[in-house]
Design a protein around this motif. Sequence first.
Motif, PDB file in Angstrom:
ATOM      1  N   ILE A  30       0.891  -1.539  -0.264  1.00  0.00           N
ATOM      2  CA  ILE A  30      -0.267  -0.027   0.182  1.00  0.00           C
ATOM      3  C   ILE A  30       0.518   1.170   0.111  1.00  0.00           C
ATOM      4  N   ASN A  31       0.362   2.127  -0.683  1.00  0.00           N
ATOM      5  CA  ASN A  31       1.483   3.340  -0.803  1.00  0.00           C
ATOM      6  C   ASN A  31       1.297   4.290  -0.681  1.00  0.00           C
ATOM      7  N   ASN A  32      -0.442   4.608   0.096  1.00  0.00           N
ATOM      8  CA  ASN A  32      -0.460   5.859   0.475  1.00  0.00           C
ATOM      9  C   ASN A  32      -1.319   5.615   1.943  1.00  0.00           C
ATOM     10  N   ILE A  33      -1.853   6.444   2.594  1.00  0.00           N
ATOM     11  CA  ILE A  33      -2.996   6.282   4.367  1.00  0.00           C
ATOM     12  C   ILE A  33      -4.032   6.513   3.232  1.00  0.00           C
ATOM     13  N   PRO A  34      -5.110   5.002   3.256  1.00  0.00           N
ATOM     14  CA  PRO A  34      -6.607   5.616   2.916  1.00  0.00           C
ATOM     15  C   PRO A  34      -7.246   6.878   3.277  1.00  0.00           C
TER      16      PRO A  34
ATOM     17  N   PRO B 299       6.590  11.237  -1.210  1.00  0.00           N
ATOM     18  CA  PRO B 299       5.396  12.378  -1.126  1.00  0.00           C
ATOM     19  C   PRO B 299       4.068  12.887  -1.705  1.00  0.00           C
ATOM     20  N   LEU B 300       4.446  12.693  -2.908  1.00  0.00           N
ATOM     21  CA  LEU B 300       3.533  12.843  -4.030  1.00  0.00           C
ATOM     22  C   LEU B 300       2.122  12.105  -3.845  1.00  0.00           C
ATOM     23  N   VAL B 301       1.883  10.726  -2.827  1.00  0.00           N
ATOM     24  CA  VAL B 301       1.071   9.986  -3.339  1.00  0.00           C
ATOM     25  C   VAL B 301       0.338   9.305  -1.557  1.00  0.00           C
ATOM     26  N   ASN B 302       1.961   9.764  -1.050  1.00  0.00           N
ATOM     27  CA  ASN B 302       1.004   9.260   0.416  1.00  0.00           C
ATOM     28  C   ASN B 302       0.588   9.518   1.371  1.00  0.00           C
ATOM     29  N   ASN B 303      -0.050  10.446   1.386  1.00  0.00           N
ATOM     30  CA  ASN B 303      -1.566  11.286   1.980  1.00  0.00           C
ATOM     31  C   ASN B 303      -0.710  11.794   2.889  1.00  0.00           C
ATOM     32  N   MET B 304       0.569  11.572   3.629  1.00  0.00           N
ATOM     33  CA  MET B 304       0.883  11.751   4.842  1.00  0.00           C
ATOM     34  C   MET B 304       0.722  13.266   5.401  1.00  0.00           C
ATOM     35  N   ASP B 305       0.402  14.395   4.515  1.00  0.00           N
ATOM     36  CA  ASP B 305       0.011  15.571   4.103  1.00  0.00           C
ATOM     37  C   ASP B 305      -1.424  15.809   4.781  1.00  0.00           C
ATOM     38  N   LYS B 306      -1.866  14.634   4.824  1.00  0.00           N
ATOM     39  CA  LYS B 306      -3.774  14.560   5.045  1.00  0.00           C
ATOM     40  C   LYS B 306      -3.951  14.127   6.443  1.00  0.00           C
ATOM     41  N   LEU B 307      -3.171  13.915   7.240  1.00  0.00           N
ATOM     42  CA  LEU B 307      -2.801  13.679   8.386  1.00  0.00           C
ATOM     43  C   LEU B 307      -3.604  14.633   9.325  1.00  0.00           C
ATOM     44  N   VAL B 308      -2.946  16.137   8.972  1.00  0.00           N
ATOM     45  CA  VAL B 308      -3.366  16.978   9.807  1.00  0.00           C
ATOM     46  C   VAL B 308      -5.508  16.977   9.413  1.00  0.00           C
ATOM     47  N   ASN B 309      -5.724  16.454   8.994  1.00  0.00           N
ATOM     48  CA  ASN B 309      -7.982  16.254   8.957  1.00  0.00           C
ATOM     49  C   ASN B 309      -7.814  15.319   9.964  1.00  0.00           C
ATOM     50  N   THR B 310      -7.028  14.718  10.475  1.00  0.00           N
ATOM     51  CA  THR B 310      -7.699  13.623  11.407  1.00  0.00           C
ATOM     52  C   THR B 310      -8.075  14.085  12.943  1.00  0.00           C
ATOM     53  N   LYS B 311      -8.642  14.329  13.678  1.00  0.00           N
ATOM     54  CA  LYS B 311      -9.987  14.475  14.808  1.00  0.00           C
ATOM     55  C   LYS B 311      -9.224  13.985  15.672  1.00  0.00           C
ATOM     56  N   GLY B 312      -7.517  14.223  16.997  1.00  0.00           N
ATOM     57  CA  GLY B 312      -7.540  13.755  17.580  1.00  0.00           C
ATOM     58  C   GLY B 312      -6.213  12.615  17.843  1.00  0.00           C
TER      59      GLY B 312
ATOM     60  N   ARG C 174      -0.757   2.928  14.006  1.00  0.00           N
ATOM     61  CA  ARG C 174       0.649   2.243  13.742  1.00  0.00           C
ATOM     62  C   ARG C 174       0.090   2.081  12.437  1.00  0.00           C
ATOM     63  N   LEU C 175       1.054   2.165  11.589  1.00  0.00           N
ATOM     64  CA  LEU C 175       1.042   1.926   9.994  1.00  0.00           C
ATOM     65  C   LEU C 175       2.925   0.888  10.123  1.00  0.00           C
ATOM     66  N   TYR C 176       2.556  -0.776  10.693  1.00  0.00           N
ATOM     67  CA  TYR C 176       3.643  -1.405  10.426  1.00  0.00           C
ATOM     68  C   TYR C 176       4.237  -2.056   8.969  1.00  0.00           C
ATOM     69  N   GLY C 177       4.076  -3.439   8.923  1.00  0.00           N
ATOM     70  CA  GLY C 177       4.016  -3.943   7.287  1.00  0.00           C
ATOM     71  C   GLY C 177       3.160  -3.890   6.239  1.00  0.00           C
ATOM     72  N   GLY C 178       3.845  -3.754   5.538  1.00  0.00           N
ATOM     73  CA  GLY C 178       2.276  -3.774   4.015  1.00  0.00           C
ATOM     74  C   GLY C 178       2.699  -2.520   3.576  1.00  0.00           C
ATOM     75  N   PHE C 179       3.081  -1.274   3.962  1.00  0.00           N
ATOM     76  CA  PHE C 179       2.768   0.322   3.998  1.00  0.00           C
ATOM     77  C   PHE C 179       4.856   0.587   2.684  1.00  0.00           C
TER      78      PHE C 179
END
Length: 201
Positions: A9-13, A35-48, A25-30
């Motif tokens: 899996i190449n991005n955070i769903p 950075p263009l596709v990993n969606n880490m920039d979208k973690l800021v949208n999580t609530k808490g 916790r993102l362990y094996g399989g990721f």
Amino acid sequence: LQGIAVTTINNIPDWITQSKVTTLRLYGGFNLSDPLVNNMDKLVNTKGLTYFGITATFSPTSFPDNFKDITTLRVFSLASSNIQAIPQQLTDAKQITSLRCGYGDGNVSGNTSFNSWGTGIAGMNLTSILFNRVSNMPDSLPTGIEECPSLKQLSTGSSYQTQTRIDNVIVDAYNKVNTFASKAVGNTLLRQITWGNSIAA
């Protein structure tokens, strides 16, 4: 999340980045190296989100510049990821109070990649650094530790590889304390830190 698919899996769903998850916790399989596709920039949208741990494949550019804007994040763990050094985006994340690497928090293996303090921890609000079973620890205290006044626990239950490297880190610790830790009554900088070289929880 570990082994949730038979392919990498190449991005955070989106169902994570749009959720109210507090521990991730993102362990094996990721593989989050792009950075263009990993969606880490979208973690800021999580609530808490308060805890984020990774063993995923990373690169120094995997971290987004807005990592510092995840205001609820308090614990970050490199676990057994392939990151070799602290990147600037992590140094800038002043909201983090505990930085971890290697064994612990559900990760049963150590870390064989991390070997440098990189951009360091200056200005961070860390109270603890827990690096357990890291097989090639840097032979110095964390860069910028003298600018991390809240730090109280430093656990390096890991390997420095050689006697010379152990000597180096001890000398570095002595020099930093001698230079930056005032003996004035009430001073706590560097003098309130408990430093142990055994596995810490």
